[in-house]
Design a protein around this motif. Structure first.
Motif, short mmCIF file in Angstrom:
data_model
loop_
_atom_site.label_atom_id
_atom_site.label_comp_id
_atom_site.label_asym_id
_atom_site.label_seq_id
_atom_site.Cartn_x
_atom_site.Cartn_y
_atom_site.Cartn_z
N LEU A 123 -10.02 0.79 -12.10
CA LEU A 123 -9.65 2.29 -11.93
C LEU A 123 -9.99 3.04 -13.26
O LEU A 123 -10.39 4.25 -13.12
N TRP A 150 -4.74 3.94 -6.55
CA TRP A 150 -4.68 3.14 -5.46
C TRP A 150 -3.07 3.01 -5.11
O TRP A 150 -2.26 3.11 -5.86
N HIS A 172 -7.35 4.58 -1.80
CA HIS A 172 -8.19 4.61 -2.99
C HIS A 172 -8.58 5.97 -3.24
O HIS A 172 -8.96 6.75 -2.44
N GLU A 198 -11.92 1.22 -0.36
CA GLU A 198 -12.51 1.36 -1.64
C GLU A 198 -14.11 1.80 -1.38
O GLU A 198 -14.66 2.61 -1.84
#
Length: 443
Positions: A123, A150, A172, A198
């Motif tokens: 991240l 997330w 995400h 993602e």
């Protein structure tokens, strides 16, 4: 007992305490988020939460109680308190559970669960890519930072009418905001992306580039003279027009008579050719679901076809009040009753590119940001602060800021023309939209 068995046990306690009918919903989630500014980590958080809501009916009287955890030891007191509250509130002649639905018990067919949980470093890398690219744009002087996150969410709904469903989804996301210029002349702009998987996110570095470019393009804005002009809405703000439509066709508002569209069912509200759809069954959709918050099976619903308004947004209560049937459009928190809501709402694209849509505009405004919420849904009056760019001889020109765009929603809807650049990114999505004859208030 698993979660569903626990909720069935709570329903049983509510019936034992005197409820004629009841439902219980559990929202649970795990989230991880990071924020970064000017290369430094500013915030890191991991959270886990549960929220439980029990709704009971004693005759036509209803009450809701909520709790912040799934604690079976508290269930008897929770059920007794809910029933005691329901016995002293006024009757609601339209209240009650939805009729039993045969909706699927999970969302698996919609592919809303990404099995991969990103770690903190992943991240941070995404946030860094977005912010560093934005800061590298010539003219960008600062950053409000970048965030990445997330989340895994779970909803379990059980009703005494026989419905039981458990729905899981992941999300995400990231966002970056860039600042350009100096002092009181600074301008900002942003970019973000969100998706259940993602792999469906926009590229973080490309998003940072767009945020930086947009911020620089907004430097040294002017204020045009007040005039009636064509206004073109960028896709990221054009969706707000669909939000005004959904508020105007909300069944609860229609039943109260507090909307300018209350008598327009079956009539032309938009120009011929315009179509607007609410699609809860979109594969990997941001707001997709197979059942609503009352357990009614979700279905794709065409709200506007060829310019004609075909239906209201309906949950069970508003449907009963209007003598209609629920369309599976209920949303609900744990501390409030269900109410009508949209899912993946979108305006069908038109035939012209954005450039073609603007090509004949001698003088107009291209709006990229809206400020405030000056909309009165009863008469349909519309007035919003805005910023963006002038359109001169069919092309985007100098930036403008501190302007007001005004009109009435009935007239705006009737003169709305969409371009062909629809992308599904926000849950409520629209292509570029042109509207004629709006009042632009400037200098």
């Amino acid at each position: 007992m698993d979660v569903t068995d626990q909720l069935h046990a709570l329903l049983g306690l509510a019936r034992k305490a005197g409820a004629d009918a009841a439902d219980v919903v559990l929202h649970a989630g795990t989230a991880l988020s990071v924020s970064r500014r000017l290369g430094k980590l500013e915030h890191l958080e991991r959270s886990e939460a549960q929220d439980l809501g029990l709704r009971v009916f004693v005759g036509r009287r209803a009450a809701i109680v909520s709790a912040a955890s799934l604690d079976s030891a508290q269930f008897p007191a929770l059920a007794e308190r809910a029933v005691a509250m329901a016995r002293v509130v006024p009757e609601d002649p339209y209240g009650g559970l939805a009729e039993r639905s045969d909706a699927p018990p999970d969302n698996s067919a919609l592919d809303l669960i990404d099995p991969h949980e990103p770690g903190t470093e992943a991240l941070l890398a995404r946030a860094a890519a977005a912010e560093d690219t934005a800061l590298a744009v010539p003219g960008v002087t600062n950053s409000e930072g970048a965030e990445a996150g997330w989340r895994r969410s779970e909803t379990v709904l059980v009703t005494s009418a026989g419905f039981s469903g458990r729905y899981v989804r992941t999300s995400h996301s990231f966002m970056v905001t860039a600042l350009a210029g100096d002092g009181v002349g600074m301008q900002r702009d942003y970019e973000y992306s969100s998706a259940p998987h993602e792999s469906d996110l926009d590229d973080a570095a490309e998003s940072g580039q767009r945020a930086g470019d947009r911020a620089v393009a907004r430097l040294n804005p002017t204020r045009p003279d007040t005039a009636r002009l064509p206004v073109v809405y960028d896709p990221r703000v054009a969706g707000s027009l669909l939000g005004h439509l959904s508020a105007a066709i909300n069944g609860a508002s229609v039943a109260r008579g507090t909307t300018f569209l209350k008598d327009r069912m079956g009539q032309l509200v938009f120009a011929p050719g315009i179509g607007i759809v609410d699609d809860p069954l979109r594969f990997r959709g941001l707001r997709s679901r197979v059942a609503d918050a009352e357990g009614v099976a979700a279905r794709t619903c065409v709200l506007v076809e060829d310019g004609r308004l075909l239906t209201w947004l309906l949950d069970s209560r508003s449907a009963r009040q209007l003598g209609l049937q629920s369309l599976g459009q209920a949303a609900r928190g744990t501390g409030s009753p269900p109410s009508p809501s949209t899912t993946n709402l979108f305006l069908r694209p038109g035939a012209l590119s954005p450039a073609e849509l603007m090509s004949d505009i001698r003088l107009g405004v291209y709006v990229t940001e809206l400020i405030g919420s000056g909309v009165n849904g009863v008469p349909g009056d519309y007035s919003r602060g805005a910023a963006g760019f002038m359109i001169r001889d069919g092309a985007i020109a100098e930036p403008v800021a501190e302007i007001t765009i005004a009109g009435t929603l009935p007239e705006m809807f009737a003169h709305l023309l969409p371009a062909d650049d629809l992308r599904f990114r926000r849950g409520t999505d629209s292509p570029t939209v042109r509207i004629e004859g709006m009042t632009v208030g400037g200098a």
